[in-house]
Design an enzyme around this catalytic site. Sequence first.
Site, PDB file in Angstrom:
ATOM      1  N   ASP A 255       0.869  -1.166   0.000  1.00 59.45           N
ATOM      2  CA  ASP A 255       0.000   0.000   0.000  1.00 59.45           C
ATOM      3  C   ASP A 255       0.915   1.227   0.000  1.00 59.45           C
ATOM      4  OD1 ASP A 255      -2.074   1.790   0.038  1.00 59.45           O
ATOM      5  OD2 ASP A 255      -3.178   0.810   1.652  1.00 59.45           O
TER       6      ASP A 255
HETATM    7  C1  BGC Z   1      -4.926   3.353  -0.124  1.00 61.28           C
HETATM    8  C2  BGC Z   1      -4.992   2.356  -1.265  1.00 61.28           C
HETATM    9  C3  BGC Z   1      -4.796   3.074  -2.574  1.00 61.28           C
HETATM   10  C4  BGC Z   1      -3.468   3.813  -2.538  1.00 61.28           C
HETATM   11  C5  BGC Z   1      -3.155   4.557  -3.804  1.00 61.28           C
HETATM   12  C6  BGC Z   1      -3.691   4.215  -0.188  1.00 61.28           C
HETATM   13  O1  BGC Z   1      -3.750   5.256   0.719  1.00 61.28           O
HETATM   14  O2  BGC Z   1      -4.985   2.669   1.109  1.00 61.28           O
HETATM   15  O3  BGC Z   1      -6.218   1.685  -1.251  1.00 61.28           O
HETATM   16  O4  BGC Z   1      -4.857   2.175  -3.629  1.00 61.28           O
HETATM   17  O5  BGC Z   1      -3.485   4.733  -1.471  1.00 61.28           O
HETATM   18  O6  BGC Z   1      -3.902   5.716  -3.886  1.00 61.28           O
END
Ligand code: BGC
Length: 775
Positions: A255
Site C-alpha cells: 500500500d
Molecule cells: C490506499 C490504497 C490506494 C493507494 C493509492 C492508499 O492510501 O490505502 O487503497 O490504492 O493509497 O492511492
Amino acid sequence: MTRPTYTARPQKTSPIGLEWENAFQKASDFVSQLTLEEKVSLVSGTEGPCVGNIAPIPRLNFSGLCIQNGPLALEQGTYSSVFPAGVTIAATWDRNIAYQRGNMMAAEFRGKGSQVLLGPVAGPLGRSGLGGRNWEGFSPDPYLTGELFTETILGIQEGGVQACAKHYIGNEQETQRQPTQNEYGTTIESVSSNIDDRTLHELYLWPFQQAVRAGVAAVMCSYNRLNQTYGCQNSKTLNGLLKGELGFQGYVMSDWGATHSGAFAVNSGQDMDMPGTASFGPVLFHQNLTKSVNNGSVAMDRLDDMCRRVMTPYFHLNQDKDFPAIDPSNKELNALLFSSPDEYRYNYTYGPVANVDVRGNHGAAIRKQAAEGTVLLKNVNGALPLRSPKQIAVFGNDAGDFTNGMSVFYFNGVGNYEFGVLAAGGGSGSGLFSYIVSPLEAIKQRTGFRKETLFQYLLNNTAIIEEDSPYLAALLPSSPDVCLVFLKSWATEGEDRTTLHTDWEGDQVVEKIASQCSNTVVVMHSNGINALPWADHPNVTAILAAHFPGQEAGNSIADVLWGDVNPSGHLPYTIAKKQSDYSFAAITNSTSLQNTNDPTAWQSDFKEGTLIDYRHFDYYNQTVQYEFGYGLSYTTFSIEKDMNITSLHHGNISIFPPTSKVLPGGNPHLWEELYKVSATVENTGEVAGAAVPQLYLSLPQETMGGLSPVNILRGFEKVHLQPGESKEVTFALTRRDLSNWDVTKQQWAIPIGRMQVHVGFSSRDFRASASFTPI
Ligand code: BGC
C-alpha cells in the site's frame, strides 16, 4: 406452472493453467535480459503520470505499468464512469453484476492506458460497521465477499487489466492505520490487528484464497500490523499463507507508504514498493535494493522471483500487445493531485489525444446495477411502488445536486458535503464524476413537470427540523400523497465513522416529516450499516437502503420507487436494533491511546473470533431490526419444503483433504464439490421479480468447539421469475464449504457429525431444511 431447472452461472475454474505457464516462460526470458538496475526498477515505484508507476524499459519494448485506483472508478479519470460501490454490488447478491462491473471498469482502465486496477477490496471485510472503508469492499460475510470479489477479479482480468486484491490483511480500521509521531517525537506504530489462526482462515483470508484461485495478478499488503508485524513485512502472512498455503503466483505490492524496510520486507515476501518515491516517506527500494543484492542481504534469485511475479500477469493478459498508451490527461491530473514533477524522468508513452472518452454505454448498466443493489426494508400500506401521486414532496439534503464539485476525493470529512446526493464515499476509492443524476432531478423528470402534479421540496435539514419550521409549514398545508425523505451517511478512507446514525440529523428529519406526513418513504444513500431508530414508526411506510449508487443515483432510485425495477437487493450486513448492539467489534481508539508514549500501544484484539455480524447476533440469540440477507420485493416468493441433497463423491469422505501439490487457491481438493442441494423457488405474486434463495449450513457445534457460528452462508443465487413461475435452484457445496480450520493439524477439516442445511430468503427466514452426515 412451468418448472424449468435453473442453471446457475457455472463456477469459473481458475484461469491459471497452461497459459499461465507460457506467460511465466515469457517473463523468465524477459527477466533474464535485465541488468540489476532494470530489475530493481521493475519492483520500485517511480514518479509518473499514474497513481503508481513502474518505469518503462524501452530497449526491451516494455512501456512500464500505469497503476490506478480503484475499486469503483478510474479515480481521477476524465470522461470515465463512477460505478456503484462494492457494498452496493454486495447488496445485489448477483455474481453476473459483479462480473459485469469489473469488466466494464477494465474497459475504461484499458482505454486510458492503465494496466493495473487497484481493487477489488476484501479488507476491510467489515468487522465493525464504523469502518471508514467498508463500502469499498463487499460484506462482513466471507462467503458473499468471496464470490463477488472473485467475479470482479475475473471481470477485470478477462477485460485485459490486472486486478490488485487489497488490503491484505486485517485492515479493519482506519484509525492509526499508519504510524504517527507523538509530541515527544516517539514513533507510535500502526494498530496491530490480533487475529487467531482459525478466524484468519475462516473469515479474513477466505476471500483472498478465492482471489488467488481466480488468478489475481497482484495483492496489496496493508498498512496495519497483523499480530505485531507490519502487513508488508510479515513473512507468515506473505510467504507462509499467501505464497505458500494459497500458492499465489503474482506479486505483492505495498500500500502507499506501507513499506517499512528494504531487505527485510523483500525477504518477508513483499515484491513491489509503492509509490516508491520520497513523497510517501523514505525510499526503501531503488538504490537500497541494489545495495542489498550486491551485499548479499537479498539473493539475486529472490529479485528474479519478484520480477517474474510482476511480469507473468503482464504477459498472461497480453499486455505486451496493442495496449493503449496512457491518456495524456493523466499527467496533468496526477501532477495536480499528488504534486509529482511535471517533467518525468522516465520515458512514458502518451496517446495522441487527451481526455479519451471511455464511458461507452456504461451509464445504462450503472443505473441498473445500483437499482439492483437497493434493498427494500419496509413497505406497508401499499406505499411502493408509487402509482400516480398527485401531491409529492421531497425532503433532505441528500436529494439534490452536488454543490461542492464532482470529486468526492476532495471532501474533507462530513463537514464538507452538506448539500447534494452522496453517490460514493471519500478517498482513493472514490471517483471523479463526469455527471451526476440527483434524485430530485430524476423525480422531477417523472412527475414534476406534469401539470396535474403538485411537486414540492425542502432540502435543508436545518430548516426542516427547526422548531415550528415556517418553511415546513408553508410546504405542508395538507399532507402530500407521499413524502420522500433522502438521508445519507458519509464514510471515507483515512478515518472511521463516529456514529452509525445518518448524518445531518437524519433521524430528526424523519421524525419531523413522519409526524406530519402519514406516507413517509425514507431512502438512504449510505456506506453500509445505519441505525434506524424510526424504522417502526407507523407513518414511515417504506424504507430503502440505496447504498452508494454511483453516477446514475437519481435514475436508479426512481426506477425502484416507480416500480420499473422490482427491488431484489438483500442486506449484505445486519441492521441491529441500536448502535451499541455492535460493541462486540469496536474500533480501537481512546484518548489514552491518542496520547500514548508506548510505541506498540495500539492493539486491536479480535476476541469475537469468527462471530461478526449475523454470526454474533445468531449465536447470542439477539433480536435485530433487519437481519443479514433480508430484502423485500414487490412480489412474493415461496420455497418448496422438500429439497434434495445429493452426494457427489464416491466412497467415504476423509476429514482432511487428500495431500496434493498446492495450486493457486491452495490444495485443489478444497474446491471439489461434495454435495449438491436443490430447492424450488416460486414467484407467488403478481409481478415479475428476482428472488435470492440463500443456503445456510449449520456445522455440528459439538465437534467444532470454541465460538462457532450457528449458521453460515454457503450458497446463493439470483433467480428471475415471472408471476407463477418456479425454478429449481442448485447449490454446490465444496470441501472448503463444509470445513472449518483445524489449528492443530493446520488443515481444513470436515467436522464429524450431522450438518443441517437451510434454504431461505434471509439468515432468519428459512423455508426448507434438511440434514446430512458427511463423516
Ligand atoms: C490506499 C490504497 C490506494 C493507494 C493509492 C492508499 O492510501 O490505502 O487503497 O490504492 O493509497 O492511492
